[in-house]
Write a protein that holds these residues in place. Structure first.
Motif, PDB file in Angstrom:
ATOM      1  N   GLU A 131       7.621  41.025  32.304  1.00 29.55           N
ATOM      2  CA  GLU A 131       6.783  42.064  32.886  1.00 29.55           C
ATOM      3  C   GLU A 131       6.582  43.236  31.895  1.00 29.55           C
ATOM      4  O   GLU A 131       5.485  43.771  31.770  1.00 29.55           O
ATOM      5  CB  GLU A 131       7.448  42.557  34.184  1.00 29.55           C
ATOM      6  N   SER A 132       7.662  43.588  31.189  1.00 31.44           N
ATOM      7  CA  SER A 132       7.542  44.730  30.269  1.00 31.44           C
ATOM      8  C   SER A 132       6.543  44.430  29.151  1.00 31.44           C
ATOM      9  O   SER A 132       5.823  45.322  28.694  1.00 31.44           O
ATOM     10  CB  SER A 132       8.910  45.109  29.691  1.00 31.44           C
ATOM     11  N   ASP A 133       6.464  43.162  28.723  1.00 30.40           N
ATOM     12  CA  ASP A 133       5.495  42.808  27.681  1.00 30.40           C
ATOM     13  C   ASP A 133       4.064  42.889  28.236  1.00 30.40           C
ATOM     14  O   ASP A 133       3.151  43.381  27.579  1.00 30.40           O
ATOM     15  CB  ASP A 133       5.779  41.397  27.154  1.00 30.40           C
ATOM     16  N   ARG A 134       3.900  42.385  29.454  1.00 35.03           N
ATOM     17  CA  ARG A 134       2.585  42.472  30.107  1.00 35.03           C
ATOM     18  C   ARG A 134       2.119  43.919  30.197  1.00 35.03           C
ATOM     19  O   ARG A 134       0.966  44.249  29.914  1.00 35.03           O
ATOM     20  CB  ARG A 134       2.672  41.930  31.544  1.00 35.03           C
ATOM     21  N   ARG A 135       3.049  44.768  30.616  1.00 30.01           N
ATOM     22  CA  ARG A 135       2.697  46.174  30.791  1.00 30.01           C
ATOM     23  C   ARG A 135       2.336  46.833  29.470  1.00 30.01           C
ATOM     24  O   ARG A 135       1.432  47.650  29.402  1.00 30.01           O
ATOM     25  CB  ARG A 135       3.843  46.937  31.459  1.00 30.01           C
ATOM     26  N   LEU A 136       3.065  46.460  28.428  1.00 28.24           N
ATOM     27  CA  LEU A 136       2.728  47.033  27.122  1.00 28.24           C
ATOM     28  C   LEU A 136       1.308  46.631  26.734  1.00 28.24           C
ATOM     29  O   LEU A 136       0.497  47.470  26.340  1.00 28.24           O
ATOM     30  CB  LEU A 136       3.709  46.558  26.040  1.00 28.24           C
ATOM     31  N   LEU A 137       0.987  45.335  26.863  1.00 24.46           N
ATOM     32  CA  LEU A 137      -0.346  44.870  26.465  1.00 24.46           C
ATOM     33  C   LEU A 137      -1.420  45.532  27.331  1.00 24.46           C
ATOM     34  O   LEU A 137      -2.467  45.938  26.831  1.00 24.46           O
ATOM     35  CB  LEU A 137      -0.438  43.340  26.544  1.00 24.46           C
ATOM     36  N   ASP A 138      -1.131  45.648  28.632  1.00 29.26           N
ATOM     37  CA  ASP A 138      -2.083  46.324  29.523  1.00 29.26           C
ATOM     38  C   ASP A 138      -2.313  47.760  29.064  1.00 29.26           C
ATOM     39  O   ASP A 138      -3.444  48.239  29.033  1.00 29.26           O
ATOM     40  CB  ASP A 138      -1.541  46.364  30.963  1.00 29.26           C
ATOM     41  N   SER A 139      -1.213  48.417  28.710  1.00 28.16           N
ATOM     42  CA  SER A 139      -1.394  49.820  28.371  1.00 28.16           C
ATOM     43  C   SER A 139      -2.122  49.963  27.032  1.00 28.16           C
ATOM     44  O   SER A 139      -2.946  50.855  26.859  1.00 28.16           O
ATOM     45  CB  SER A 139      -0.075  50.603  28.450  1.00 28.16           C
ATOM     46  N   LEU A 140      -1.882  49.040  26.097  1.00 27.06           N
ATOM     47  CA  LEU A 140      -2.627  49.102  24.833  1.00 27.06           C
ATOM     48  C   LEU A 140      -4.116  48.856  25.084  1.00 27.06           C
ATOM     49  O   LEU A 140      -4.981  49.528  24.522  1.00 27.06           O
ATOM     50  CB  LEU A 140      -2.088  48.069  23.839  1.00 27.06           C
ATOM     51  N   GLN A 141      -4.387  47.872  25.971  1.00 34.68           N
ATOM     52  CA  GLN A 141      -5.786  47.577  26.288  1.00 34.68           C
ATOM     53  C   GLN A 141      -6.453  48.788  26.930  1.00 34.68           C
ATOM     54  O   GLN A 141      -7.575  49.132  26.606  1.00 34.68           O
ATOM     55  CB  GLN A 141      -5.871  46.393  27.245  1.00 34.68           C
ATOM     56  N   SER A 142      -5.710  49.434  27.828  1.00 31.30           N
ATOM     57  CA  SER A 142      -6.334  50.537  28.567  1.00 31.30           C
ATOM     58  C   SER A 142      -6.602  51.738  27.662  1.00 31.30           C
ATOM     59  O   SER A 142      -7.504  52.516  27.940  1.00 31.30           O
ATOM     60  CB  SER A 142      -5.505  50.926  29.795  1.00 31.30           C
ATOM     61  N   ILE A 143      -5.863  51.882  26.577  1.00 27.41           N
ATOM     62  CA  ILE A 143      -6.173  52.994  25.665  1.00 27.41           C
ATOM     63  C   ILE A 143      -7.013  52.535  24.469  1.00 27.41           C
ATOM     64  O   ILE A 143      -7.262  53.288  23.537  1.00 27.41           O
ATOM     65  CB  ILE A 143      -4.906  53.742  25.183  1.00 27.41           C
ATOM     66  N   GLY A 144      -7.429  51.270  24.511  1.00 28.86           N
ATOM     67  CA  GLY A 144      -8.361  50.789  23.493  1.00 28.86           C
ATOM     68  C   GLY A 144      -7.728  50.486  22.144  1.00 28.86           C
ATOM     69  O   GLY A 144      -8.407  50.517  21.115  1.00 28.86           O
ATOM     70  N   ARG A 145      -6.452  50.178  22.140  1.00 31.51           N
ATOM     71  CA  ARG A 145      -5.790  49.839  20.877  1.00 31.51           C
ATOM     72  C   ARG A 145      -5.884  48.344  20.605  1.00 31.51           C
ATOM     73  O   ARG A 145      -5.665  47.534  21.509  1.00 31.51           O
ATOM     74  CB  ARG A 145      -4.304  50.212  20.937  1.00 31.51           C
ATOM     75  N   GLU A 146      -6.176  47.992  19.378  1.00 30.85           N
ATOM     76  CA  GLU A 146      -6.210  46.580  19.006  1.00 30.85           C
ATOM     77  C   GLU A 146      -4.797  46.087  18.738  1.00 30.85           C
ATOM     78  O   GLU A 146      -3.973  46.834  18.204  1.00 30.85           O
ATOM     79  CB  GLU A 146      -7.039  46.395  17.750  1.00 30.85           C
ATOM     80  N   PHE A 147      -4.531  44.845  19.122  1.00 28.45           N
ATOM     81  CA  PHE A 147      -3.188  44.325  18.900  1.00 28.45           C
ATOM     82  C   PHE A 147      -3.213  42.842  18.594  1.00 28.45           C
ATOM     83  O   PHE A 147      -4.189  42.141  18.861  1.00 28.45           O
ATOM     84  CB  PHE A 147      -2.287  44.603  20.123  1.00 28.45           C
ATOM     85  N   LEU A 148      -2.101  42.393  18.012  1.00 25.56           N
ATOM     86  CA  LEU A 148      -1.889  40.974  17.753  1.00 25.56           C
ATOM     87  C   LEU A 148      -0.532  40.622  18.347  1.00 25.56           C
ATOM     88  O   LEU A 148       0.456  41.320  18.091  1.00 25.56           O
ATOM     89  CB  LEU A 148      -1.861  40.734  16.232  1.00 25.56           C
ATOM     90  N   VAL A 149      -0.494  39.561  19.148  1.00 20.02           N
ATOM     91  CA  VAL A 149       0.792  39.121  19.708  1.00 20.02           C
ATOM     92  C   VAL A 149       1.417  38.116  18.730  1.00 20.02           C
ATOM     93  O   VAL A 149       0.765  37.172  18.290  1.00 20.02           O
ATOM     94  CB  VAL A 149       0.615  38.485  21.104  1.00 20.02           C
ATOM     95  N   VAL A 150       2.662  38.366  18.384  1.00 16.39           N
ATOM     96  CA  VAL A 150       3.379  37.521  17.429  1.00 16.39           C
ATOM     97  C   VAL A 150       4.639  36.976  18.101  1.00 16.39           C
ATOM     98  O   VAL A 150       5.433  37.741  18.650  1.00 16.39           O
ATOM     99  CB  VAL A 150       3.750  38.343  16.166  1.00 16.39           C
ATOM    100  N   ALA A 151       4.788  35.663  18.093  1.00 19.87           N
ATOM    101  CA  ALA A 151       5.972  35.035  18.690  1.00 19.87           C
ATOM    102  C   ALA A 151       7.027  34.827  17.610  1.00 19.87           C
ATOM    103  O   ALA A 151       6.750  34.217  16.567  1.00 19.87           O
ATOM    104  CB  ALA A 151       5.603  33.704  19.326  1.00 19.87           C
ATOM    105  N   VAL A 157      -3.758  36.281  26.654  1.00 20.59           N
ATOM    106  CA  VAL A 157      -4.277  36.507  25.303  1.00 20.59           C
ATOM    107  C   VAL A 157      -4.763  35.177  24.733  1.00 20.59           C
ATOM    108  O   VAL A 157      -4.273  34.114  25.101  1.00 20.59           O
ATOM    109  CB  VAL A 157      -3.217  37.130  24.354  1.00 20.59           C
ATOM    110  N   GLU A 158      -5.756  35.273  23.838  1.00 18.70           N
ATOM    111  CA  GLU A 158      -6.320  34.044  23.284  1.00 18.70           C
ATOM    112  C   GLU A 158      -5.514  33.501  22.130  1.00 18.70           C
ATOM    113  O   GLU A 158      -5.563  32.319  21.813  1.00 18.70           O
ATOM    114  CB  GLU A 158      -7.748  34.306  22.808  1.00 18.70           C
ATOM    115  N   GLU A 159      -4.782  34.411  21.485  1.00 17.30           N
ATOM    116  CA  GLU A 159      -4.082  33.983  20.277  1.00 17.30           C
ATOM    117  C   GLU A 159      -2.667  34.532  20.233  1.00 17.30           C
ATOM    118  O   GLU A 159      -2.431  35.680  20.623  1.00 17.30           O
ATOM    119  CB  GLU A 159      -4.846  34.525  19.055  1.00 17.30           C
ATOM    120  N   ILE A 160      -1.752  33.692  19.797  1.00 16.97           N
ATOM    121  CA  ILE A 160      -0.402  34.165  19.482  1.00 16.97           C
ATOM    122  C   ILE A 160      -0.050  33.593  18.115  1.00 16.97           C
ATOM    123  O   ILE A 160      -0.174  32.386  17.889  1.00 16.97           O
ATOM    124  CB  ILE A 160       0.634  33.700  20.531  1.00 16.97           C
ATOM    125  N   LEU A 161       0.342  34.457  17.203  1.00 16.50           N
ATOM    126  CA  LEU A 161       0.742  33.989  15.879  1.00 16.50           C
ATOM    127  C   LEU A 161       2.237  33.683  15.889  1.00 16.50           C
ATOM    128  O   LEU A 161       3.046  34.519  16.290  1.00 16.50           O
ATOM    129  CB  LEU A 161       0.428  35.075  14.841  1.00 16.50           C
TER     130      LEU A 161
END
Ligand code: GDP
Length: 199
Positions: A124-144, A168-172
């Motif tokens: 859940e904490s990861d989801r929330r981080l991505l949501d919050s980045l999206q809501s402030i318009g920050r670009e991100f890359l998810v890396v496993a 997300v469409e991509e995970i590196l």
């Protein structure tokens, strides 16, 4: 790969962030996700020394980094790990207060690298981080991270499930241990830092 990294400073206060200059990449992830190991794989011992210094894991650590292409200079911002507090309802609740303003306001922040453990289901904490980045318009890359712990089949299955859960469409996929994916990650970081995003 010839990479030079220089530790700049470690701070809890926006007043002490390095003066905005070159493009900045923020590294984010839950505690124990493998962030220090990944930074070490990317920039070498400069990062390892800093992350083993007591107190610095709760601060933002800034490094000035030169990539393989001579012209690419960037700052890496190593943010504190989140996700310790069990009852937390938001990412912010488990973070020191300076993180959200950093993400929202840092003018030179070009991209966020959001780390997740390839062996652990989406949190859940990861989801929330991505949501919050999206809501402030920050670009991100998810890396496993830690993908060396998985067989080929497990990796495909886990990454598929993580993509779906995190929407997300991509995970590196990377491994600090074997070095797999590190070159690809470097290439991505150099690309985002050498592309002008604003006029
Ligand atoms: P941090 O708290 O996010 O900075 O995480 P660390 O880098 O300290 O790593 C947490 C644990 O995961 C340590 O025991 C590391 O040895 C282990 N770890 C980190 N990266 C890898 C990796 O690529 N492969 C494996 N197998 N273990 C890793």
């Amino acid at each position: 790969m010839r990479v030079k990294a220089q530790f700049l400073l470690s701070t809890f206060s926006a007043a002490q962030f390095p003066a905005p200059s070159v493009p900045e990449i923020a590294f984010l992830g839950r505690s124990n996700v493998g962030k220090s190991s990944l930074l070490n794989a990317l920039v070498g011992s400069a990062a390892a020394k800093v992350s083993s210094t007591p107190g610095r894991t709760r601060a933002i650590n800034f490094f000035l980094v030169s990539g393989e292409r001579a012209a690419t200079r960037m700052i890496f911002a190593d943010l504190p790990g989140y996700g310790y507090a069990k009852v937390s309802k938001s990412v912010a609740a488990t973070w020191p207060g300076f993180i959200e303003p950093y993400l929202a306001d840092r003018s030179t922040l070009r991209h966020c690298v959001c780390l997740i453990d390839a062996s652990v289901p989406a949190q859940e904490s990861d989801r929330r981080l991505l949501d919050s980045l999206q809501s402030i318009g920050r670009e991100f890359l998810v890396v496993a991270t830690k993908t060396d712990r998985l067989s080929g089949n497990e990796r495909t299955r886990n990454l598929g499930a993580l993509k779906k859960a995190l929407e997300v469409e991509e995970i590196l996929a990377v491994s600090a241990k074997t070095g797999s994916g590190i070159k690809e990650l470097w290439a991505r970081l150099e690309d985002v830092c050498s592309t002008k995003t604003e006029s």
